[in-house]
Scaffold this motif. Structure first.
Motif, PDB file in Angstrom:
ATOM      1  N   ALA A 187      16.144 -11.782  14.650  1.00 58.63           N
ATOM      2  CA  ALA A 187      17.759 -12.127  14.842  1.00 58.63           C
ATOM      3  C   ALA A 187      17.574 -12.237  16.548  1.00 58.63           C
ATOM      4  CB  ALA A 187      18.461 -11.474  14.293  1.00 58.63           C
ATOM      5  N   VAL A 188      18.652 -12.962  17.048  1.00 59.48           N
ATOM      6  CA  VAL A 188      19.129 -12.520  18.346  1.00 59.48           C
ATOM      7  C   VAL A 188      20.531 -12.296  18.466  1.00 59.48           C
ATOM      8  CG1 VAL A 188      17.517 -14.187  19.473  1.00 59.48           C
ATOM      9  CG2 VAL A 188      19.661 -15.235  18.560  1.00 59.48           C
ATOM     10  N   CYS A 189      21.248 -11.461  19.292  1.00 57.09           N
ATOM     11  CA  CYS A 189      22.480 -11.084  19.247  1.00 57.09           C
ATOM     12  C   CYS A 189      22.750 -10.621  20.730  1.00 57.09           C
ATOM     13  CB  CYS A 189      22.556 -10.179  18.467  1.00 57.09           C
ATOM     14  SG  CYS A 189      21.607  -8.631  18.596  1.00 57.09           S
ATOM     15  N   GLY A 190      24.297 -10.566  21.060  1.00 63.24           N
ATOM     16  CA  GLY A 190      24.726 -10.042  22.090  1.00 63.24           C
ATOM     17  C   GLY A 190      24.533  -8.513  22.207  1.00 63.24           C
ATOM     18  N   ARG A 191      24.888  -8.010  21.175  1.00 66.28           N
ATOM     19  CA  ARG A 191      24.794  -6.442  20.970  1.00 66.28           C
ATOM     20  C   ARG A 191      24.307  -6.016  19.746  1.00 66.28           C
ATOM     21  NH1 ARG A 191      29.252  -4.219  18.321  1.00 66.28           N
ATOM     22  NH2 ARG A 191      28.937  -2.123  18.746  1.00 66.28           N
ATOM     23  N   LEU A 192      23.296  -5.051  19.657  1.00 71.37           N
ATOM     24  CA  LEU A 192      22.763  -4.655  18.340  1.00 71.37           C
ATOM     25  C   LEU A 192      23.550  -3.280  17.913  1.00 71.37           C
ATOM     26  CD1 LEU A 192      20.755  -4.927  15.965  1.00 71.37           C
ATOM     27  CD2 LEU A 192      19.048  -3.988  17.531  1.00 71.37           C
ATOM     28  N   ALA A 193      24.103  -3.164  16.770  1.00 72.00           N
ATOM     29  CA  ALA A 193      24.664  -1.805  16.535  1.00 72.00           C
ATOM     30  C   ALA A 193      24.319  -1.452  14.842  1.00 72.00           C
ATOM     31  CB  ALA A 193      26.059  -2.130  16.433  1.00 72.00           C
ATOM     32  N   LEU A 194      22.927  -2.017  14.702  1.00 71.21           N
ATOM     33  CA  LEU A 194      22.344  -1.579  13.232  1.00 71.21           C
ATOM     34  C   LEU A 194      21.045  -0.996  13.459  1.00 71.21           C
ATOM     35  CD1 LEU A 194      22.822  -5.046  11.291  1.00 71.21           C
ATOM     36  CD2 LEU A 194      23.944  -2.965  10.961  1.00 71.21           C
ATOM     37  N   PRO A 195      20.878   0.130  12.976  1.00 71.66           N
ATOM     38  CA  PRO A 195      19.348   0.674  12.952  1.00 71.66           C
ATOM     39  C   PRO A 195      18.084   0.021  12.346  1.00 71.66           C
ATOM     40  CG  PRO A 195      20.420   1.931  11.022  1.00 71.66           C
ATOM     41  CD  PRO A 195      21.447   0.813  11.646  1.00 71.66           C
ATOM     42  N   PRO A 196      16.973   0.173  12.617  1.00 74.86           N
ATOM     43  CA  PRO A 196      15.902  -0.736  12.293  1.00 74.86           C
ATOM     44  C   PRO A 196      15.936  -0.993  10.637  1.00 74.86           C
ATOM     45  CG  PRO A 196      15.167   0.517  13.893  1.00 74.86           C
ATOM     46  CD  PRO A 196      16.718   0.936  13.592  1.00 74.86           C
ATOM     47  N   GLU A 197      16.225   0.363   9.872  1.00 73.40           N
ATOM     48  CA  GLU A 197      16.202   0.011   8.586  1.00 73.40           C
ATOM     49  C   GLU A 197      17.199  -0.749   7.937  1.00 73.40           C
ATOM     50  OE1 GLU A 197      18.161   4.141   9.833  1.00 73.40           O
ATOM     51  OE2 GLU A 197      16.432   2.866  10.405  1.00 73.40           O
ATOM     52  N   ALA A 198      18.323  -0.740   8.587  1.00 72.90           N
ATOM     53  CA  ALA A 198      19.472  -1.727   7.977  1.00 72.90           C
ATOM     54  C   ALA A 198      18.774  -3.215   8.406  1.00 72.90           C
ATOM     55  CB  ALA A 198      20.643  -1.230   8.532  1.00 72.90           C
ATOM     56  N   LEU A 199      18.262  -3.371   9.458  1.00 73.33           N
ATOM     57  CA  LEU A 199      17.802  -4.758   9.646  1.00 73.33           C
ATOM     58  C   LEU A 199      16.626  -5.102   8.521  1.00 73.33           C
ATOM     59  CD1 LEU A 199      17.196  -4.773  13.542  1.00 73.33           C
ATOM     60  CD2 LEU A 199      19.172  -6.068  12.029  1.00 73.33           C
ATOM     61  N   THR A 200      15.844  -4.145   8.206  1.00 74.91           N
ATOM     62  CA  THR A 200      14.716  -4.373   7.370  1.00 74.91           C
ATOM     63  C   THR A 200      15.330  -4.641   6.049  1.00 74.91           C
ATOM     64  OG1 THR A 200      13.142  -2.898   8.462  1.00 74.91           O
ATOM     65  CG2 THR A 200      12.857  -3.586   6.415  1.00 74.91           C
ATOM     66  N   ALA A 201      16.331  -3.794   5.721  1.00 77.86           N
ATOM     67  CA  ALA A 201      17.108  -4.049   4.409  1.00 77.86           C
ATOM     68  C   ALA A 201      17.541  -5.186   4.034  1.00 77.86           C
ATOM     69  CB  ALA A 201      18.062  -2.912   4.155  1.00 77.86           C
TER      70      ALA A 201
END
Length: 371
Positions: free
Chosen positions: A317-331
């Motif tokens: 993913a690409v984004c302006g700002r990232l406010a999710l931890p790696p485990e949430a992205l993985t899920a």
């Protein structure tokens, strides 16, 4: 090594880049590192603003109609048509973008123009209508929309009630007998990333009223007026998922137009032809302006990632700002996210320079995943 085939299926970066511009910048960044990479772009949307634009990029014809804006002034609204399928975006007619800066009308803003836009799609021969709802300036339960399509909402003196949710407090009679008969023959799909009910603590006035300029008193007034409105039209529908979407226009569509609710990103991926594009890809790049907790609840990147994961294809993913931890992205099925904020921590600068910054993060992504 086989040349990578990348599918860029990202939503807009709200306030800085359209979904089309996101795809262009990502492609430019990838090609700077891997000139021979094959890139297919499919800008996506989840039913909110940008949905018509995404459909046009996917091959729909852009059509325009003059309709009534949320304040009662005429506005030009676009919809998309391909064969007998139309994509109608309520924000085009009744969205916040039609309000002058700093001007809100929480009690009187109307969805009348959204009804006129649906009628324009019917006139053009649409038999399936994907009705994307989001970004509204209105909280009228869809009463304006239904009035434009032939319904009558009368007070105790038999006169039409005033526009907007506030006027519904005076409602004595709701007459749906004059609704456009073509609506009975149309498959109307309510596409939304919002599953709120119409009223109550999670309802349209309480959750979304403030962003439309409503005070605490306005919210109480609107909640009571919509509760009264629903008591006349059908209280059971008020609790359905999506009833509270776009100031309750979801309720109007569900209770009176026979609409069926589907998560916006799901139906839009179908309409846009995502499955065949996915079958051609070895890597998917998705994204939106802010990857945060809301993303996980039906936003475009989550829908793209879920579909890609089901097909066994890696997603970044690409984004302006990232406010999710790696485990949430993985899920969610996202291997890694690249944020503009990593290169430019000042949000104002990041938004102003979003295009060049996105090309730079896409170069990093290409080195990590394509080399």
């Amino acid at each position: 090594m086989e040349t990578a085939r990348v599918l860029v299926a990202a939503d807009k970066f709200k306030g800085s880049l359209t979904a089309v511009q996101v795809a262009e910048r990502v492609t430019a960044g990838l090609r700077r590192v891997v000139p021979e990479v094959r890139v297919e772009t499919l800008p996506v949307a989840d039913g909110g603003d940008g949905t018509v634009a995404a459909a046009v990029v996917a091959g729909f014809e852009r059509r325009e109609a003059r309709v009534t804006g949320p304040l009662g002034d005429p506005v030009t609204a676009a919809y998309a048509l391909r064969g007998t399928t139309a994509v109608v975006e309520m924000a085009e007619a009744s969205g916040l973008q039609h309000l002058p800066a700093g001007v809100f009308a929480p009690l009187t803003a109307t969805t009348y123009g959204s009804g006129e836009l649906l009628a324009a799609a019917l006139d053009a021969g649409a038999r399936t209508i994907v009705f994307g709802v989001g970004g509204s300036a209105t909280t009228d339960g869809g009463a304006g929309m239904l009035a434009a399509l032939g319904a009558r909402f009368l007070d105790a003196d038999g006169k039409p009630v005033g526009p907007g949710g506030g006027g519904l407090a005076e409602l004595a009679e709701a007459d749906l007998s004059g609704l456009d008969p073509r609506l009975a023959e149309v498959d109307l799909i309510l596409a939304s990333d919002v599953d709120n009910p119409l009223t109550g603590p999670k309802g349209a006035p309480e959750v979304y009223g403030r962003q439309k300029g409503a005070t605490a008193q306005d919210i109480a007034t609107l909640d009571a007026a919509l509760t009264h409105y629903a008591s006349l039209l059908g209280p059971d529908h008020a609790a359905l998922p999506g009833a509270g979407a776009a100031g309750g226009i979801g309720y109007g569509a569900l209770v009176a137009l026979g609409a069926r609710f589907r998560p916006g990103i799901e139906i839009m991926l179908d309409v846009l032809g995502f499955a065949p594009a996915l079958a051609r890809a070895t890597l998917v790049i998705t994204g939106e302006g802010s990857l945060d907790e809301q993303t996980l609840h039906g936003k475009a990147p989550a829908g793209v990632a879920a579909a890609a994961r089901a097909a066994g294809i890696e997603v970044v993913a690409v984004c302006g700002r990232l406010a999710l931890p790696p485990e949430a992205l993985t899920a969610a099925g996202i291997s890694r996210a690249y944020a503009l904020a990593d290169l430019e921590p000042d949000p104002a600068v990041s938004m102003a320079q979003a295009g060049p910054l996105l090309e730079r993060v896409s170069e990093v992504l290409a080195r990590d995943f394509l080399l």
